[in-house]
Design a protein around this motif. Structure first.
Motif, PDB file in Angstrom:
ATOM      1  N   VAL A 225       0.897  -1.238  -0.081  1.00 46.01           N
ATOM      2  CA  VAL A 225      -0.013   0.003  -0.444  1.00 46.01           C
ATOM      3  C   VAL A 225       0.887   1.088   0.316  1.00 46.01           C
ATOM      4  N   ASP A 226       0.661   1.654  -0.823  1.00 44.55           N
ATOM      5  CA  ASP A 226       1.156   3.397  -0.603  1.00 44.55           C
ATOM      6  C   ASP A 226       0.736   3.991  -0.417  1.00 44.55           C
TER       7      ASP A 226
ATOM      8  N   PHE B  19      -4.049   9.845   2.790  1.00 42.71           N
ATOM      9  CA  PHE B  19      -4.334   9.007   1.613  1.00 42.71           C
ATOM     10  C   PHE B  19      -3.470   7.864   1.298  1.00 42.71           C
TER      11      PHE B  19
ATOM     12  N   SER C  82      -3.509   4.001  -1.192  1.00 40.20           N
ATOM     13  CA  SER C  82      -3.699   3.040  -2.663  1.00 40.20           C
ATOM     14  C   SER C  82      -2.898   2.180  -3.064  1.00 40.20           C
ATOM     15  N   GLY C  83      -3.559   1.475  -4.201  1.00 38.72           N
ATOM     16  CA  GLY C  83      -2.541  -0.018  -4.274  1.00 38.72           C
ATOM     17  C   GLY C  83      -2.758  -0.774  -2.816  1.00 38.72           C
TER      18      GLY C  83
ATOM     19  N   LEU D 270      -6.188  -2.772  -2.099  1.00 42.24           N
ATOM     20  CA  LEU D 270      -7.220  -1.658  -1.795  1.00 42.24           C
ATOM     21  C   LEU D 270      -8.067  -1.183  -2.989  1.00 42.24           C
ATOM     22  N   SER D 271      -9.234  -1.932  -3.481  1.00 38.70           N
ATOM     23  CA  SER D 271      -9.507  -1.756  -4.450  1.00 38.70           C
ATOM     24  C   SER D 271      -9.801  -0.360  -5.209  1.00 38.70           C
ATOM     25  N   GLN D 272     -10.305   0.869  -4.072  1.00 38.73           N
ATOM     26  CA  GLN D 272      -9.862   2.244  -4.454  1.00 38.73           C
ATOM     27  C   GLN D 272      -9.040   2.768  -3.588  1.00 38.73           C
ATOM     28  N   GLY D 273      -8.835   4.273  -3.269  1.00 35.30           N
ATOM     29  CA  GLY D 273      -7.630   4.569  -2.667  1.00 35.30           C
ATOM     30  C   GLY D 273      -8.616   5.376  -1.702  1.00 35.30           C
ATOM     31  N   VAL D 274      -7.834   5.434  -0.711  1.00 35.54           N
ATOM     32  CA  VAL D 274      -8.873   6.337   0.885  1.00 35.54           C
ATOM     33  C   VAL D 274      -8.079   7.264   1.343  1.00 35.54           C
ATOM     34  N   ARG D 275      -9.290   8.187   1.399  1.00 30.98           N
ATOM     35  CA  ARG D 275      -8.740   9.388   1.866  1.00 30.98           C
ATOM     36  C   ARG D 275      -9.856   9.623   3.121  1.00 30.98           C
TER      37      ARG D 275
END
Length: 91
Positions: free
Chosen positions: A33-34, A54, A56-57, A60-65
């Motif tokens: 995860v980045d 933030f 992502s990757g 994770l299917s989509q970014g988290v913020r």
């Protein structure tokens, strides 16, 4: 804000989140995860929550913020989002 009810998730200001931040980021990197946390000076001046988390990757299917008024609050909110996304963060 949460998707389900439009409310901010609850956080614990005495959780010691700042003390565990590096361990959390190292664990996230190990999962592919980045992730980052940053402060926005313009939002500080505007009196808005200035910290942003933030990730992502990896799994994770989509970014988290998420945003917060302090680094600890921001990271706490971000960890709630990661767990909601199915990433079992062990901290």
């Amino acid at each position: 804000m949460t998707d389900a009810k439009g409310r901010w998730p609850k956080v614990d200001p005495d959780s010691g989140m700042e003390d565990a931040t590096l361990l959390i980021f190292e664990w996230l990197g190990g999962q592919g995860v980045d992730a980052m946390i940053r402060i926005d000076a313009e939002r500080v001046q505007a009196g808005q929550p200035a910290w942003t988390f933030f990730a992502s990757g990896g799994p994770l299917s989509q970014g988290v913020r998420d945003d917060g008024a302090s680094a600890g609050e921001c990271l706490s909110r971000g960890l709630i989002r990661l767990r909601d996304a199915g990433l079992p963060v062990p901290f």
